[in-house]
Design a protein around this motif. Structure first.
Motif, PDB file in Angstrom:
ATOM      1  N   PHE A  86       4.458  -0.513   7.748  1.00  0.00           N
ATOM      2  CA  PHE A  86       3.868  -1.986   7.645  1.00  0.00           C
ATOM      3  C   PHE A  86       5.288  -3.411   8.332  1.00  0.00           C
ATOM      4  O   PHE A  86       6.500  -3.336   8.370  1.00  0.00           O
ATOM      5  CB  PHE A  86       4.565  -2.060   6.169  1.00  0.00           C
ATOM      6  N   ASN A  90       7.764  -3.076   2.582  1.00  0.00           N
ATOM      7  CA  ASN A  90       6.718  -2.289   1.336  1.00  0.00           C
ATOM      8  C   ASN A  90       7.721  -1.467   0.423  1.00  0.00           C
ATOM      9  O   ASN A  90       6.467  -0.252   0.204  1.00  0.00           O
ATOM     10  CB  ASN A  90       5.376  -1.956   1.605  1.00  0.00           C
ATOM     11  N   LEU A  91       9.158  -1.230   0.821  1.00  0.00           N
ATOM     12  CA  LEU A  91       9.734  -0.165   0.295  1.00  0.00           C
ATOM     13  C   LEU A  91       9.519  -0.420  -1.313  1.00  0.00           C
ATOM     14  O   LEU A  91       9.208  -1.775  -2.213  1.00  0.00           O
ATOM     15  CB  LEU A  91      10.896  -0.684   0.857  1.00  0.00           C
ATOM     16  N   PHE A  92       9.234   0.527  -1.980  1.00  0.00           N
ATOM     17  CA  PHE A  92       9.035   0.394  -3.364  1.00  0.00           C
ATOM     18  C   PHE A  92      10.471  -0.153  -4.357  1.00  0.00           C
ATOM     19  O   PHE A  92      12.342   1.008  -3.895  1.00  0.00           O
ATOM     20  CB  PHE A  92       8.743   1.615  -3.876  1.00  0.00           C
ATOM     21  N   PRO A  93      10.646  -1.472  -4.343  1.00  0.00           N
ATOM     22  CA  PRO A  93      11.901  -2.016  -5.270  1.00  0.00           C
ATOM     23  C   PRO A  93      12.601  -0.852  -6.463  1.00  0.00           C
ATOM     24  O   PRO A  93      13.639  -1.505  -6.647  1.00  0.00           O
ATOM     25  CB  PRO A  93      10.838  -3.779  -5.612  1.00  0.00           C
ATOM     26  N   HIS A  94      11.497  -0.603  -6.895  1.00  0.00           N
ATOM     27  CA  HIS A  94      12.312   0.051  -8.049  1.00  0.00           C
ATOM     28  C   HIS A  94      13.358   1.008  -8.020  1.00  0.00           C
ATOM     29  O   HIS A  94      13.222   2.051  -8.701  1.00  0.00           O
ATOM     30  CB  HIS A  94      11.330   0.129  -9.687  1.00  0.00           C
ATOM     31  N   MET A  95      13.378   1.647  -6.531  1.00  0.00           N
ATOM     32  CA  MET A  95      13.653   2.841  -6.856  1.00  0.00           C
ATOM     33  C   MET A  95      14.471   2.368  -5.318  1.00  0.00           C
ATOM     34  O   MET A  95      14.852   1.992  -4.833  1.00  0.00           O
ATOM     35  CB  MET A  95      12.230   3.861  -6.218  1.00  0.00           C
ATOM     36  N   ILE A 103       9.471   9.964  -3.482  1.00  0.00           N
ATOM     37  CA  ILE A 103       8.858  10.503  -4.469  1.00  0.00           C
ATOM     38  C   ILE A 103       7.102  10.815  -3.713  1.00  0.00           C
ATOM     39  O   ILE A 103       6.799  11.331  -4.950  1.00  0.00           O
ATOM     40  CB  ILE A 103       8.785   8.559  -4.701  1.00  0.00           C
ATOM     41  N   SER A 104       6.942  10.509  -2.588  1.00  0.00           N
ATOM     42  CA  SER A 104       5.653  11.508  -2.474  1.00  0.00           C
ATOM     43  C   SER A 104       5.962  12.329  -2.033  1.00  0.00           C
ATOM     44  O   SER A 104       4.855  13.846  -2.470  1.00  0.00           O
ATOM     45  CB  SER A 104       5.218  10.329  -1.088  1.00  0.00           C
ATOM     46  N   ARG A 107       5.715  14.166  -5.778  1.00  0.00           N
ATOM     47  CA  ARG A 107       4.473  13.867  -6.144  1.00  0.00           C
ATOM     48  C   ARG A 107       2.760  14.392  -5.726  1.00  0.00           C
ATOM     49  O   ARG A 107       2.075  14.452  -6.255  1.00  0.00           O
ATOM     50  CB  ARG A 107       4.368  12.190  -7.036  1.00  0.00           C
ATOM     51  N   VAL A 108       3.437  13.925  -4.510  1.00  0.00           N
ATOM     52  CA  VAL A 108       1.710  14.448  -3.795  1.00  0.00           C
ATOM     53  C   VAL A 108       2.404  16.080  -2.411  1.00  0.00           C
ATOM     54  O   VAL A 108       1.425  16.941  -3.088  1.00  0.00           O
ATOM     55  CB  VAL A 108       2.076  13.230  -2.075  1.00  0.00           C
ATOM     56  N   ILE A 138      16.554  -4.127  -2.197  1.00  0.00           N
ATOM     57  CA  ILE A 138      17.346  -5.690  -2.206  1.00  0.00           C
ATOM     58  C   ILE A 138      18.266  -5.439  -1.584  1.00  0.00           C
ATOM     59  O   ILE A 138      19.242  -6.638  -1.660  1.00  0.00           O
ATOM     60  CB  ILE A 138      17.099  -6.694  -3.353  1.00  0.00           C
ATOM     61  N   ARG A 152      10.374   7.320   4.778  1.00  0.00           N
ATOM     62  CA  ARG A 152       9.518   7.916   4.134  1.00  0.00           C
ATOM     63  C   ARG A 152       8.471   7.697   4.385  1.00  0.00           C
ATOM     64  O   ARG A 152       7.592   9.112   4.078  1.00  0.00           O
ATOM     65  CB  ARG A 152       9.386   6.044   3.533  1.00  0.00           C
ATOM     66  N   ALA A 153       7.798   7.968   5.762  1.00  0.00           N
ATOM     67  CA  ALA A 153       6.601   8.211   6.655  1.00  0.00           C
ATOM     68  C   ALA A 153       6.935   9.552   7.589  1.00  0.00           C
ATOM     69  O   ALA A 153       6.337  10.343   7.481  1.00  0.00           O
ATOM     70  CB  ALA A 153       6.164   7.438   7.437  1.00  0.00           C
ATOM     71  N   MET A 156       7.107  12.631   5.532  1.00  0.00           N
ATOM     72  CA  MET A 156       5.594  13.595   4.536  1.00  0.00           C
ATOM     73  C   MET A 156       5.533  14.902   6.252  1.00  0.00           C
ATOM     74  O   MET A 156       4.473  15.390   6.129  1.00  0.00           O
ATOM     75  CB  MET A 156       4.804  12.116   4.615  1.00  0.00           C
TER      76      MET A 156
ATOM     77  N   GLY B 179       0.837  -5.214  -1.119  1.00  0.00           N
ATOM     78  CA  GLY B 179       1.249  -3.886   0.112  1.00  0.00           C
ATOM     79  C   GLY B 179       2.089  -2.648  -0.701  1.00  0.00           C
ATOM     80  O   GLY B 179       2.077  -1.589   0.223  1.00  0.00           O
ATOM     81  N   GLN B 180       2.208  -2.808  -2.096  1.00  0.00           N
ATOM     82  CA  GLN B 180       2.998  -1.642  -2.506  1.00  0.00           C
ATOM     83  C   GLN B 180       1.912  -0.842  -2.700  1.00  0.00           C
ATOM     84  O   GLN B 180       2.169   0.572  -2.824  1.00  0.00           O
ATOM     85  CB  GLN B 180       3.478  -2.031  -3.717  1.00  0.00           C
ATOM     86  N   ALA B 183       1.143   1.098   0.584  1.00  0.00           N
ATOM     87  CA  ALA B 183       2.374   1.721   0.894  1.00  0.00           C
ATOM     88  C   ALA B 183       2.271   3.314   0.105  1.00  0.00           C
ATOM     89  O   ALA B 183       1.973   4.453   0.897  1.00  0.00           O
ATOM     90  CB  ALA B 183       3.521   1.646   0.446  1.00  0.00           C
ATOM     91  N   LEU B 187       1.008   7.165   2.299  1.00  0.00           N
ATOM     92  CA  LEU B 187       1.395   8.461   1.668  1.00  0.00           C
ATOM     93  C   LEU B 187       1.007   9.255   1.417  1.00  0.00           C
ATOM     94  O   LEU B 187       1.256  10.640   0.617  1.00  0.00           O
ATOM     95  CB  LEU B 187       2.618   7.774   0.540  1.00  0.00           C
ATOM     96  N   GLY B 188      -0.250   9.506   0.407  1.00  0.00           N
ATOM     97  CA  GLY B 188      -1.384  10.467   0.494  1.00  0.00           C
ATOM     98  C   GLY B 188      -1.359   9.812  -1.248  1.00  0.00           C
ATOM     99  O   GLY B 188      -1.707  11.158  -1.329  1.00  0.00           O
ATOM    100  N   MET B 189      -0.705   9.352  -1.407  1.00  0.00           N
ATOM    101  CA  MET B 189      -0.713   9.156  -3.309  1.00  0.00           C
ATOM    102  C   MET B 189      -2.600   8.925  -3.760  1.00  0.00           C
ATOM    103  O   MET B 189      -2.951   7.871  -3.383  1.00  0.00           O
ATOM    104  CB  MET B 189       0.325   8.358  -4.458  1.00  0.00           C
ATOM    105  N   ARG B 193      -2.548   7.284  -9.162  1.00  0.00           N
ATOM    106  CA  ARG B 193      -0.930   8.495  -8.774  1.00  0.00           C
ATOM    107  C   ARG B 193      -0.402   6.942  -8.521  1.00  0.00           C
ATOM    108  O   ARG B 193       1.262   6.154  -8.812  1.00  0.00           O
ATOM    109  CB  ARG B 193      -0.853   9.314  -8.248  1.00  0.00           C
ATOM    110  N   ILE B 198       4.149   3.531  -8.972  1.00  0.00           N
ATOM    111  CA  ILE B 198       4.488   2.489  -7.875  1.00  0.00           C
ATOM    112  C   ILE B 198       3.937   1.371  -8.780  1.00  0.00           C
ATOM    113  O   ILE B 198       5.119   0.230  -8.865  1.00  0.00           O
ATOM    114  CB  ILE B 198       3.740   2.154  -6.497  1.00  0.00           C
ATOM    115  N   GLN B 202       6.553  -1.447 -12.258  1.00  0.00           N
ATOM    116  CA  GLN B 202       6.561  -2.717 -11.694  1.00  0.00           C
ATOM    117  C   GLN B 202       6.756  -4.038 -12.320  1.00  0.00           C
ATOM    118  O   GLN B 202       6.824  -4.452 -12.432  1.00  0.00           O
ATOM    119  CB  GLN B 202       7.023  -2.949  -9.943  1.00  0.00           C
ATOM    120  N   ARG B 205       8.070  -3.717 -15.671  1.00  0.00           N
ATOM    121  CA  ARG B 205       9.300  -4.764 -14.981  1.00  0.00           C
ATOM    122  C   ARG B 205       9.069  -6.152 -15.693  1.00  0.00           C
ATOM    123  O   ARG B 205       9.995  -7.261 -15.919  1.00  0.00           O
ATOM    124  CB  ARG B 205       9.962  -4.587 -14.032  1.00  0.00           C
TER     125      ARG B 205
END
Lengths: 251, 283
Positions: A86, A90-95, A103-104, A107-108, A138, A152-153, A156, B179-180, B183, B187-189, B193, B198, B202, B205
């Motif tokens: 993107f 759009n990275l996951f900020p809490h990871m 993660i995927s 999980r996937v 960040i 990340r992409a 997969m 966007g979260q 994304a 990724l296929g979620m 999920r 995700i 957040q 928090r």
């Protein structure tokens, strides 16, 4: 041969605004196709229709012979084969970076922790941010964040990658790092559909360039031809403005 | 530039007519401050001289009465207050999350149900809710709130808290950029999920500071357990204070209980504002 992506008579409207007015085109496996055009021309919408982040109003999207617009298709399964990058990362900020890439997979794809971590580290190394595994988004520069997003992409193991203006949100001096990674991917034979304003990248890396304007494809051909010797007046005007912003005739 | 400074010096046409004594802004400020100090001193002197401190102390700070309250003040009353409010908070959070997700659901009846629930229970006084619970066994013969007195108190606080919690969590969920989830989906979620791994982490928090404040408010509302007619081992701070005050015909227990509340609520308030500041920095 089945196309990697095949799009037939695709229309997309947001309310009364028709953004895509009948798109037909295809990408073959291993091809790198760049989509260029003025803002508002529908290029990002087209890209987002390919993995159904936008639901097309009508028309067909066929991915490796599977029609995604068929309501019975498992869209989550189909999306696993399509990586997407993107404009805003759009990275996951809490990871951490590593967790973002794991993660995927976990999980996937239900990969085990050790396997997922190895694949994550390999991909982070491939995009040149191996030393940032434990950093949170960040703490990373835009260029580093975008490369983590690419890793990340890639983790997969997708068959094809979509890039939605991947360098538009970056400071100019960071654009090169990301483009280098994308160029390497292209050389490895990844099928890529890239919406971009980087004309040099499109000319040098793309097999084909598609010029869009006003929701239709105006010109579609080999990169050297579309950028070097455009046939349509609209393409010519657009390229003149992009390549030489001080050039102001025809406005 | 020079033009402006000269006009500022001379009184404009709308200013006071020359000749009349005019106070400078600094002088005005000094006088205003002096008046405020004088008022303060007068009020203080009045209070000190007119209030009968002896009888006040006898009624509100009698140490013999206060010492009678230990150790039950902490081992029973405060403990129960915490059991009621933590229990209520946990269930209010879970129920609030459910209603927040329903409020954002694509299934229209779910949205309606959530809106109706939130509007009703946000608009009702907490006391009324506790009275409803008191009368619940009459309305539904044979029905008993699981967990007995604790269950009733926690149910009341759950209902009081969940409507607010739902609105807070909805705001938190909507504050997570679109966007979260995109994304995650790319990724296929699946949708669920993506929400679980995700978006919800957040959102939680984001809402930690406001929910800390909501916990403080639930802690205070736990005093309404009084209306359930609890007694013995189930009393919480306010009921305990009220009972002890009646026994000794003295108001000291109320003061002691008040201080005990503050021992918990003030640190929590500080914690909330610190978390808030930390979050501002992180964004």
């Amino acid at each position: 041969m089945t196309h990697a992506i095949e799009i037939r008579d695709l229309h997309k409207s947001f309310g009364r605004l028709e953004v895509l007015k009948g798109i037909d085109f295809s990408v073959d496996p291993g091809q790198v196709v760049c989509v260029i055009g003025p803002s508002g021309s529908g290029k990002s919408t087209l890209l987002r229709c390919v993995n159904l982040l936008e639901q097309p109003t009508s028309g067909k999207v066929i991915l490796e012979g599977v029609e995604l617009t068929d309501r019975d298709v498992d869209i989550d399964a189909a999306r696993r084969r399509v990586g997407m990058v993107f404009q805003q990362f759009n990275l996951f900020p809490h990871m951490t970076a590593l967790q973002n890439v794991m993660i995927s997979q976990r999980r996937v794809l239900k990969r085990g922790r050790a396997e997922a971590e190895k694949i994550a580290r390999d991909n982070l190394e491939k995009v040149g941010v191996a030393d940032k595994c434990d950093s949170y988004p960040i703490q990373l520069s835009g260029g580093q964040q975008q490369r983590v997003a690419i890793a990340r992409a890639l983790a997969m193991s997708p068959d094809l990658m979509l890039f939605d203006e991947p360098t538009s949100a970056l400071d100019p001096e960071l654009v090169g790092d990301v483009l280098t990674v994308m160029r390497k991917l292209a050389e490895e034979g990844m099928t890529m559909l890239v919406v971009t304003h980087e004309m040099a990248f499109a000319r040098d890396v793309a097999d084909r360039v598609v010029f869009m304007d006003g929701g239709v494809i105006v010109e579609d051909g080999p990169a050297a031809q579309v950028i070097g010797d455009p046939q349509h007046e609209r393409t010519k005007v657009f390229l003149r403005r992009v390549l030489d912003p001080t050039h102001t005739d025809n406005i | 530039m020079t033009d402006q400074s000269t006009t500022a010096e001379s009184p404009g046409p709308a200013g006071a007519p020359p000749g009349r004594t005019k106070l400078s802004p600094r002088k005005k400020q000094q006088i205003s401050r002096a008046v405020q100090y004088v008022v303060l001193v007068v009020v203080a002197v009045f209070l000190v001289t007119r209030i009968e401190w002896g009888s006040l102390a006898q009624n509100f700070a009698k140490s013999e009465v206060a010492s009678q309250m230990l150790p039950d003040l902490f081992t029973v009353a405060l403990l129960n207050t915490i059991i009621y409010s933590v229990g209520g908070f946990v269930f209010a959070f879970l129920l609030g999350l459910l209603f927040a997700l329903m409020r954002l659901s694509s299934v229209r009846p779910y949205r309606w149900i959530a809106v109706v629930y939130i509007e009703i229970f946000r608009g009702l006084p907490a006391v009324l809710i506790f009275l409803f619970i008191l009368f619940l066994p009459l309305a539904l013969p044979g029905f008993e709130v699981p967990g007995g007195t604790y269950g009733q108190g926690i149910l009341g606080l759950t209902v009081v808290g969940s409507a607010y919690m739902a609105e807070t969590l909805r705001a938190g969920l909507q504050a997570v950029p679109k966007g979260q989830l995109e994304a995650a989906r790319s990724l296929g979620m699946s949708y669920s999920r993506g929400m679980i791994s995700i978006v919800i982490p957040q959102a939680v928090r984001i809402v930690i500071p406001p929910t800390t404040n909501q916990f403080v408010s639930l802690l205070k509302d736990s005093s309404l357990v009084l209306f359930l007619g609890v007694s013995g081992e189930y009393v919480e701070l306010t009921k305990f204070g009220n009972d002890t005050a009646s026994t000794f015909a003295n108001a000291t227990p109320l003061l002691v209980v008040g201080v005990t509340y503050l021992l918990v609520t003030i640190p929590l308030g500080y914690l909330a504002s610190r978390l808030e500041k930390r979050q501002m920095k992180g964004r």
